[in-house]
Motif scaffolding. Sequence first.
Motif, PDB file in Angstrom:
ATOM      1  N   ALA A   1      53.710  -6.391  11.655  1.00  0.00           N
ATOM      2  CA  ALA A   1      52.255  -7.073  11.977  1.00  0.00           C
ATOM      3  C   ALA A   1      52.633  -8.400  11.172  1.00  0.00           C
ATOM      4  CB  ALA A   1      51.317  -6.211  10.907  1.00  0.00           C
ATOM      5  N   LEU A   2      53.165  -8.912  10.415  1.00  0.00           N
ATOM      6  CA  LEU A   2      53.159 -10.137   9.702  1.00  0.00           C
ATOM      7  C   LEU A   2      54.244 -10.795   9.899  1.00  0.00           C
ATOM      8  CD1 LEU A   2      50.958  -9.533   6.446  1.00  0.00           C
ATOM      9  CD2 LEU A   2      50.016 -10.179   8.624  1.00  0.00           C
ATOM     10  N   VAL A   3      55.406 -10.407   9.475  1.00  0.00           N
ATOM     11  CA  VAL A   3      56.839 -11.186   9.512  1.00  0.00           C
ATOM     12  C   VAL A   3      57.247 -11.399  10.803  1.00  0.00           C
ATOM     13  CG1 VAL A   3      58.928 -11.032   8.636  1.00  0.00           C
ATOM     14  CG2 VAL A   3      56.926 -10.245   6.928  1.00  0.00           C
ATOM     15  N   SER A   4      57.202 -10.239  11.552  1.00  0.00           N
ATOM     16  CA  SER A   4      57.970 -10.345  12.820  1.00  0.00           C
ATOM     17  C   SER A   4      56.842 -10.254  13.815  1.00  0.00           C
ATOM     18  CB  SER A   4      59.092  -9.467  13.172  1.00  0.00           C
ATOM     19  OG  SER A   4      60.137  -9.489  12.072  1.00  0.00           O
ATOM     20  N   ASN A   5      55.811 -10.989  13.762  1.00  0.00           N
ATOM     21  CA  ASN A   5      54.740 -10.781  14.820  1.00  0.00           C
ATOM     22  C   ASN A   5      54.895 -11.082  16.158  1.00  0.00           C
ATOM     23  OD1 ASN A   5      52.137 -12.174  16.193  1.00  0.00           O
ATOM     24  ND2 ASN A   5      51.202 -11.227  14.476  1.00  0.00           N
ATOM     25  N   VAL A   6      54.742 -10.308  16.862  1.00  0.00           N
ATOM     26  CA  VAL A   6      55.061 -10.212  18.364  1.00  0.00           C
ATOM     27  C   VAL A   6      54.691 -11.249  19.045  1.00  0.00           C
ATOM     28  CG1 VAL A   6      53.096  -8.749  19.244  1.00  0.00           C
ATOM     29  CG2 VAL A   6      55.304  -8.338  20.261  1.00  0.00           C
ATOM     30  N   VAL A   7      53.489 -11.941  18.806  1.00  0.00           N
ATOM     31  CA  VAL A   7      53.009 -13.075  19.527  1.00  0.00           C
ATOM     32  C   VAL A   7      53.924 -14.601  19.096  1.00  0.00           C
ATOM     33  CG1 VAL A   7      51.293 -14.390  20.308  1.00  0.00           C
ATOM     34  CG2 VAL A   7      51.110 -11.943  20.254  1.00  0.00           C
ATOM     35  N   LEU A   8      53.625 -14.396  17.531  1.00  0.00           N
ATOM     36  CA  LEU A   8      53.954 -15.737  16.950  1.00  0.00           C
ATOM     37  C   LEU A   8      55.437 -15.851  16.569  1.00  0.00           C
ATOM     38  CD1 LEU A   8      50.712 -15.917  14.939  1.00  0.00           C
ATOM     39  CD2 LEU A   8      51.117 -17.076  17.013  1.00  0.00           C
ATOM     40  N   SER A   9      56.053 -14.818  16.488  1.00  0.00           N
ATOM     41  CA  SER A   9      57.622 -15.033  16.198  1.00  0.00           C
ATOM     42  C   SER A   9      58.495 -14.435  17.195  1.00  0.00           C
ATOM     43  CB  SER A   9      57.968 -14.323  14.951  1.00  0.00           C
ATOM     44  OG  SER A   9      57.859 -12.896  15.205  1.00  0.00           O
ATOM     45  N   GLN A  10      58.110 -13.619  18.003  1.00  0.00           N
ATOM     46  CA  GLN A  10      58.714 -13.202  19.311  1.00  0.00           C
ATOM     47  C   GLN A  10      58.527 -13.821  20.390  1.00  0.00           C
ATOM     48  OE1 GLN A  10      59.263  -8.699  19.053  1.00  0.00           O
ATOM     49  NE2 GLN A  10      59.592  -8.862  16.700  1.00  0.00           N
ATOM     50  N   PHE A  11      57.344 -14.295  20.676  1.00  0.00           N
ATOM     51  CA  PHE A  11      56.722 -14.848  21.801  1.00  0.00           C
ATOM     52  C   PHE A  11      56.508 -13.887  22.893  1.00  0.00           C
ATOM     53  CE2 PHE A  11      58.910 -18.289  19.381  1.00  0.00           C
ATOM     54  CZ  PHE A  11      57.931 -19.009  19.205  1.00  0.00           C
TER      55      PHE A  11
ATOM     56  N   PHE B   1      52.169   0.721  15.778  1.00  0.00           N
ATOM     57  CA  PHE B   1      50.838   0.653  15.171  1.00  0.00           C
ATOM     58  C   PHE B   1      50.808  -1.036  14.532  1.00  0.00           C
ATOM     59  CE2 PHE B   1      47.574   0.739  12.055  1.00  0.00           C
ATOM     60  CZ  PHE B   1      46.338   0.875  12.657  1.00  0.00           C
ATOM     61  N   GLY B   2      51.738  -1.100  13.937  1.00  0.00           N
ATOM     62  CA  GLY B   2      52.062  -2.684  13.165  1.00  0.00           C
ATOM     63  C   GLY B   2      52.110  -3.847  13.937  1.00  0.00           C
ATOM     64  N   THR B   3      52.845  -3.445  14.964  1.00  0.00           N
ATOM     65  CA  THR B   3      53.027  -4.768  15.872  1.00  0.00           C
ATOM     66  C   THR B   3      51.500  -4.823  16.568  1.00  0.00           C
ATOM     67  OG1 THR B   3      55.116  -4.055  16.304  1.00  0.00           O
ATOM     68  CG2 THR B   3      54.356  -5.311  17.783  1.00  0.00           C
ATOM     69  N   ALA B   4      50.935  -3.666  17.062  1.00  0.00           N
ATOM     70  CA  ALA B   4      49.463  -3.781  17.723  1.00  0.00           C
ATOM     71  C   ALA B   4      48.521  -4.671  16.804  1.00  0.00           C
ATOM     72  CB  ALA B   4      49.153  -2.394  18.115  1.00  0.00           C
ATOM     73  N   VAL B   5      48.478  -4.452  15.582  1.00  0.00           N
ATOM     74  CA  VAL B   5      47.646  -4.855  14.698  1.00  0.00           C
ATOM     75  C   VAL B   5      48.090  -6.346  14.211  1.00  0.00           C
ATOM     76  CG1 VAL B   5      46.833  -5.030  12.090  1.00  0.00           C
ATOM     77  CG2 VAL B   5      46.972  -2.431  13.410  1.00  0.00           C
ATOM     78  N   GLY B   6      49.235  -6.708  14.362  1.00  0.00           N
ATOM     79  CA  GLY B   6      49.841  -7.927  14.208  1.00  0.00           C
ATOM     80  C   GLY B   6      49.173  -8.797  15.493  1.00  0.00           C
TER      81      GLY B   6
ATOM     82  N   GLY C   1      55.366 -18.249   6.926  1.00  0.00           N
ATOM     83  CA  GLY C   1      55.303 -18.065   5.677  1.00  0.00           C
ATOM     84  C   GLY C   1      55.242 -16.588   5.081  1.00  0.00           C
ATOM     85  N   PHE C   2      55.146 -15.659   5.823  1.00  0.00           N
ATOM     86  CA  PHE C   2      54.999 -14.168   5.237  1.00  0.00           C
ATOM     87  C   PHE C   2      56.456 -13.689   5.166  1.00  0.00           C
ATOM     88  CE2 PHE C   2      50.631 -14.074   7.497  1.00  0.00           C
ATOM     89  CZ  PHE C   2      50.136 -13.840   6.355  1.00  0.00           C
ATOM     90  N   SER C   3      57.525 -14.538   5.697  1.00  0.00           N
ATOM     91  CA  SER C   3      58.828 -14.031   5.749  1.00  0.00           C
ATOM     92  C   SER C   3      59.453 -13.840   4.399  1.00  0.00           C
ATOM     93  CB  SER C   3      59.815 -14.973   6.765  1.00  0.00           C
ATOM     94  OG  SER C   3      59.882 -16.191   6.064  1.00  0.00           O
ATOM     95  N   GLY C   4      58.500 -14.370   3.585  1.00  0.00           N
ATOM     96  CA  GLY C   4      59.199 -14.177   2.073  1.00  0.00           C
ATOM     97  C   GLY C   4      58.570 -13.032   1.378  1.00  0.00           C
ATOM     98  N   LEU C   5      57.842 -12.277   2.043  1.00  0.00           N
ATOM     99  CA  LEU C   5      57.362 -10.865   1.613  1.00  0.00           C
ATOM    100  C   LEU C   5      58.205  -9.972   1.683  1.00  0.00           C
ATOM    101  CD1 LEU C   5      54.004 -10.458   3.310  1.00  0.00           C
ATOM    102  CD2 LEU C   5      54.240 -11.050   0.994  1.00  0.00           C
TER     103      LEU C   5
END
Length: 191
Positions: free
Chosen positions: A12-22, A138-143, A186-190
């Motif tokens: 959802a956050l670290v590997s967000n499908v839109v913002l990190s994987q495009f 589910f996590g990917t879709a929520v992201g 910034g969430f990659s530090g989680l």
Amino acid sequence: MKELLIIAISSALVSNVVLSQFLGICSFVGVSKKVETAAGMGGAVIFVITIAAVVASLIYDWILHPLNLDYLNTIVFILVIAALVQIVEMFLKKCMVSLYNALGVYLPLITTNCAVLGVALTNVQDGYNFFESVINGFGTAVGYTIAIVLLAGIREQMEGNDIPYSFQGSPIVLVTAGLMAIAFFGFSGLL
């Protein structure tokens, strides 16, 4: 349980499908003009990706892999996704006409949304079991939903602003999405 939580937060956050994987940029940019429409699209994507992850995992685990038909993953997953989108489209057309009209051409685009196919293929590639596949889907879709609703909120706030002519329209949206991607980094530090 801890592993499932890590998968959910990561997808959802670290590997967000839109913002990190495009993946899924077309509907991300196209439907993010109003928060209500973006939230509706996010709900449809949550349903489709989660159900696609469930069905794709079952088909892969019970049919494709045991019969050594792994090379058919992409084709089978595309057919599953197309069927699920048709079900969502029929439901929205019957029960939520205003949302169906607001989503317009972008609803059928979920069929070709590479985020949906990407989740199904990533689940297989990473060797996720059934529960991990569902949580990852589910996590990917929520992201995706978080990202599209945030972008829609920002775009609504930018409507009244004085934006230079060369940045009006898609350029400012892409710059905004880029800044959001940096923020999500910034969430990659989680983990």
